[in-house]
Design an enzyme around this catalytic site. Structure first.
Site, mmCIF file in Angstrom:
data_model
loop_
_atom_site.group_PDB
_atom_site.id
_atom_site.type_symbol
_atom_site.label_atom_id
_atom_site.label_comp_id
_atom_site.label_asym_id
_atom_site.label_seq_id
_atom_site.Cartn_x
_atom_site.Cartn_y
_atom_site.Cartn_z
ATOM 1 N N ASP A 1 0.613 8.766 2.946
ATOM 2 C CA ASP A 1 0.899 8.858 1.514
ATOM 3 C C ASP A 1 1.911 7.802 1.075
ATOM 4 O O ASP A 1 3.081 8.081 0.890
ATOM 5 C CB ASP A 1 1.376 10.261 1.134
ATOM 6 C CG ASP A 1 1.162 10.524 -0.357
ATOM 7 O OD1 ASP A 1 0.448 9.754 -1.012
ATOM 8 O OD2 ASP A 1 1.729 11.504 -0.871
ATOM 9 N N ARG B 1 1.402 19.800 6.502
ATOM 10 C CA ARG B 1 2.724 19.262 6.216
ATOM 11 C C ARG B 1 3.800 20.293 6.527
ATOM 12 O O ARG B 1 3.510 21.494 6.639
ATOM 13 C CB ARG B 1 2.810 18.880 4.735
ATOM 14 C CG ARG B 1 1.643 18.037 4.235
ATOM 15 C CD ARG B 1 1.357 18.311 2.764
ATOM 16 N NE ARG B 1 0.100 17.691 2.338
ATOM 17 C CZ ARG B 1 0.024 16.555 1.653
ATOM 18 N NH1 ARG B 1 1.124 15.921 1.319
ATOM 19 N NH2 ARG B 1 -1.140 16.054 1.312
ATOM 20 N N ASP C 1 -3.577 13.026 -14.074
ATOM 21 C CA ASP C 1 -5.011 12.844 -14.307
ATOM 22 C C ASP C 1 -5.823 12.886 -13.018
ATOM 23 O O ASP C 1 -7.043 12.769 -13.047
ATOM 24 C CB ASP C 1 -5.275 11.539 -15.062
ATOM 25 C CG ASP C 1 -4.781 10.292 -14.325
ATOM 26 O OD1 ASP C 1 -4.444 10.396 -13.119
ATOM 27 O OD2 ASP C 1 -4.729 9.217 -14.949
ATOM 28 N N GLY D 1 0.875 20.975 -4.506
ATOM 29 C CA GLY D 1 -0.295 21.098 -3.655
ATOM 30 C C GLY D 1 -1.074 19.810 -3.823
ATOM 31 O O GLY D 1 -0.589 18.856 -4.434
ATOM 32 N N LYS E 1 -7.419 10.231 -2.031
ATOM 33 C CA LYS E 1 -6.352 9.993 -2.995
ATOM 34 C C LYS E 1 -7.025 9.399 -4.228
ATOM 35 O O LYS E 1 -7.710 8.378 -4.134
ATOM 36 C CB LYS E 1 -5.324 9.025 -2.411
ATOM 37 C CG LYS E 1 -4.037 8.896 -3.191
ATOM 38 C CD LYS E 1 -3.058 8.021 -2.412
ATOM 39 C CE LYS E 1 -1.715 7.939 -3.108
ATOM 40 N NZ LYS E 1 -0.752 7.113 -2.320
ATOM 41 N N GLY F 1 -2.780 17.440 -5.619
ATOM 42 C CA GLY F 1 -2.987 17.280 -7.045
ATOM 43 C C GLY F 1 -3.959 16.186 -7.423
ATOM 44 O O GLY F 1 -4.472 16.183 -8.543
ATOM 45 N N ARG F 2 -4.217 15.250 -6.511
ATOM 46 C CA ARG F 2 -5.219 14.206 -6.790
ATOM 47 C C ARG F 2 -5.973 13.823 -5.527
ATOM 48 O O ARG F 2 -6.411 12.692 -5.355
ATOM 49 C CB ARG F 2 -4.571 12.975 -7.414
ATOM 50 C CG ARG F 2 -3.460 12.336 -6.602
ATOM 51 C CD ARG F 2 -3.055 11.030 -7.238
ATOM 52 N NE ARG F 2 -1.888 10.455 -6.587
ATOM 53 C CZ ARG F 2 -1.460 9.219 -6.797
ATOM 54 N NH1 ARG F 2 -2.127 8.427 -7.617
ATOM 55 N NH2 ARG F 2 -0.381 8.768 -6.192
ATOM 56 N N ARG G 1 -8.488 8.317 3.368
ATOM 57 C CA ARG G 1 -7.642 8.054 4.537
ATOM 58 C C ARG G 1 -8.133 8.870 5.723
ATOM 59 O O ARG G 1 -8.652 9.990 5.554
ATOM 60 C CB ARG G 1 -6.171 8.337 4.239
ATOM 61 C CG ARG G 1 -5.838 9.778 3.998
ATOM 62 C CD ARG G 1 -4.328 10.022 4.031
ATOM 63 N NE ARG G 1 -3.632 9.397 2.930
ATOM 64 C CZ ARG G 1 -3.166 10.039 1.868
ATOM 65 N NH1 ARG G 1 -3.369 11.356 1.749
ATOM 66 N NH2 ARG G 1 -2.514 9.425 0.913
ATOM 67 N N ASP H 1 7.046 17.672 1.748
ATOM 68 C CA ASP H 1 5.588 17.762 1.595
ATOM 69 C C ASP H 1 4.913 16.457 1.984
ATOM 70 O O ASP H 1 3.677 16.381 2.004
ATOM 71 C CB ASP H 1 5.216 18.145 0.159
ATOM 72 C CG ASP H 1 5.767 17.171 -0.865
ATOM 73 O OD1 ASP H 1 6.992 17.090 -0.987
ATOM 74 O OD2 ASP H 1 4.974 16.468 -1.532
#
Length: 450
Positions: A263, A187, A126, A91, A114, A93-94, A180, A253
C-alpha cells in the site's frame, strides 16, 4: 483458458474465516480498460503468465472470477490506528481480494486491488485510483523488491478512462485499477477490530488462519503468532532502513502480519541518511520519518500484542514483544552487510561494520544509493567520515566472485525528481518508455545484488 497447469494452484482459504471478516462487493464498471503494465515475472509464480492480454484484462480489469478460487470479490473488514488515533470506521474502501493461489515457494498469495470501486468502507471516497498513483506503486514495488525488501508486487495496471478530481495533483486526472500480488492481506488492524468487538471465537479463528495458511504452522497459539510477527516486522523495518526507503503511512492497518510491505501512497527514497526525512506532506510531526520507522513499526506490533490479550496472558506477550529491538538490530546488520556486498563474519564485528556505515552516511551526507554502489564488495570510500568503516571492513571478503556489468555503470536510484519525470512523460505525451526502461534498469540492479 491458458493457465500453466503446473504453476496455477488456486485456493480459497479466506472463506474458512467465515462471513464476519468481509463484505461481498462488485467491481466498478469502467468506461474502458487499457492494459498499461503486466508483470509476467510475478504472474509466472502463480501460473498466470500465459494469459493473452484480452484474458488478462477480463480477469484483472473486469474481475471475471479466476477458476476454482474465490467466487466473488471480498472487501475485508478491519480497524486501525491512523497516526496513533484509533479508527473503527475503516476497511477496504477502494479495493478487494478477488483470488488466492499458492506460489512456487508454497506461500498462499492474495490477488488484491486498488482503485476497483466503492465498497461499504469508502465513506466519502470515490473508490478510484489515479493513474499516477498506480505508476508510483509500480516504481516502489519494483525498487523495493530489487533491494531485498519483502514487498507486495504490482501485478497489473490498467487505465480505466475516468477523469478524477484530486486535491494533491492537477485535476481532472486519469484513473486506473491496480492488482497487487501479496502474501496475505491480514493486517494488525484485522486483529484490532476483533479485540474492539470482544469476539474471542473470531480472534482464535483468525490466529489459527494466519498460523496455518500464512506461516505453515499448526494450532492457534497467540504468543507464537506474535513472536513470528515480531520477527518479520523487525526484518521489514531493518530493510526499509538499509534501502533508504520511507513508506510514509505506517498506520496499524497498513502493517501486514506476514511482514510484507504494501500500500504505497506518499512514499519516497531518502536522498541521504537523514533521520528526519519525511515522505508525507501531511506528517507534520514527523511520526513516520525515515529514522522513526523502526519505532513506528514496533509500536504497531505492540497494538497486535494488545489485541491478542483478548485470548492470551499479558506476560508471555510482553516477552515476545521485547524481542523486537534486538531482532531489528540483527536484521539491520544483515541488511547493511548485504548491500555492502560482503560476507558476514561474526555478530560483534558485523555490527561494528553496520554502525560505522550508518555513522559515515550521517556525517558525510553522501547519497544512500551512491554510497552502497561505490562500497559494494567492501570498498569503503576515502575521506575522514569513512575512516571507521575502512578499519571495520578489514578482513571482510566480497560475497560475489564475479563482477556483474551493473557495477561498472552508475547506481540505480529512485529519487523524487526521476519519479516525477517518468510520470510527466506519461501525463504530457502518453510516453510509457521511461517507465519500462526504469523497470528494466531496476531489475538489472536486483539481479546484480542477488
Amino acid at each position: 483458458m491458458p493457465l500453466d497447469p503446473q504453476a496455477y494452484r488456486p485456493a480459497a482459504a479466506l472463506l474458512t474465516l467465515g462471513p464476519d471478516f468481509w463484505d461481498p462487493v462488485r467491481a466498478a464498471d469502467f468506461p474502458e480498460t487499457r492494459l498499461r503494465f503486466r508483470n509476467d515475472r510475478a504472474a509466472a509464480e502463480i501460473g498466470l503468465e500465459r494469459l493473452a492480454d484480452a484474458e488478462w484484462i477480463a480477469h484483472l480489469g473486469r474481475f471475471q472470477p479466476l477458476p476454482d478460487t474465490l467466487p466473488e470479490p471480498l472487501a475485508l473488514r478491519y480497524h486501525g490506528h491512523q497516526f496513533r488515533a484509533y479508527n473503527p470506521d475503516i476497511g477496504d474502501g477502494r479495493g478487494f481480494t478477488f483470488a488466492q493461489a499458492w506460489d512456487g515457494r508454497g506461500r498462499l498469495m492474495d490477488l488484491g486491488t486498488k482503485g476497483s470501486g466503492r465498497t461499504p468502507y469508502s465513506r466519502f471516497g470515490d473508490g478510484r485510483l489515479t493513474l499516477k498513483g498506480g505508476v508510483r506503486e509500480i516504481l516502489a514495488t519494483e525498487m523495493l523488491e530489487a533491494l531485498g525488501v519483502p514487498t507486495s508486487r504490482t501485478l497489473s495496471l490498467i487505465e480505466t478512462g475516468e477523469a478524477l478530481e484530486r486535491g494533491d495533483e492537477p485535476s481532472p486526472t486519469r484513473s486506473a485499477v491496480l492488482v497487487r500480488l501479496s502474501h496475505g492481506h491480514i493486517r494488525i488492524g484485522t486483529f484490532q477490530r476483533l479485540a474492539w468487538l470482544r469476539d474471542e471465537a473470531a480472534m482464535r479463528r483468525l490466529t489459527g488462519y494466519v498460523l496455518r495458511e500464512l506461516y505453515g504452522e499448526p494450532g492457534e497459539d497467540p504468543v507464537r503468532l506474535l513472536d513470528l510477527v515480531v520477527g518479520r516486522a523487525a526484518t521489514l523495518a531493518a530493510r526499509y532502513m538499509a534501502a533508504g526507503f520511507v513508506h510514509g503511512v505506517l498506520n496499524s492497518d497498513n502493517i501486514n502480519v506476514t511482514g510484507e510491505s504494501f500500500d504505497y501512497g506518499p512514499w519516497r527514497f531518502a536522498p541521504s541518511w537523514d533521520p528526519g526525512f519525511t515522505a508525507a506532506y501531511f506528517d507534520h510531526q514527523g511520526l513516520y520519518a525515515f529514522g522513526r520507522q523502526p519505532e513506528a513499526i514496533g509500536w504497531d506490533v505492540a497494538q497486535l500484542a494488545a489485541a491478542l490479550r483478548l485470548i492470551a496472558e499479558s506476560e508471555p506477550l510482553v516477552a515476545a514483544l521485547d524481542g523486537f529491538g534486538p531482532r531489528f538490530q540483527t536484521a539491520l546488520t544483515e541488511a547493511i552487510l548485504w548491500r555492502l556486498g560482503v560476507r558476514p563474519r561474526d555478530p560483534a564485528t558485523d555490527r561494528a561494520v553496520a554502525r560505522a556505515a550508518e555513522r559515515g552516511l550521517r556525517a558525510s551526507g553522501l547519497g544512500v544509493d551512491r554510497f552502497f554502489f561505490d562500497a559494494f564488495g567492501g570498498r569503503a570510500p576515502d575521506g575522514e567520515p569513512w575512516a571507521e568503516l575502512r578499519a571495520a571492513l578489514a578482513g571482510y571478503a566480497p560475497r560475489q566472485d564475479g563482477i556483474d556489468p551493473y557495477w561498472s555503470g552508475e547506481p540505480c536510484a529512485m529519487l523524487i525528481d526521476e519519479v516525477e519525470a517518468i510520470w510527466s512523460a506519461i501525463a504530457e505525451r502518453d510516453d510509457w518508455g521511461p517507465l519500462h526502461a526504469k523497470v528494466a534498469s531496476v531489475r538489472a540492479m536486483g539481479a546484480a545484488l542477488a
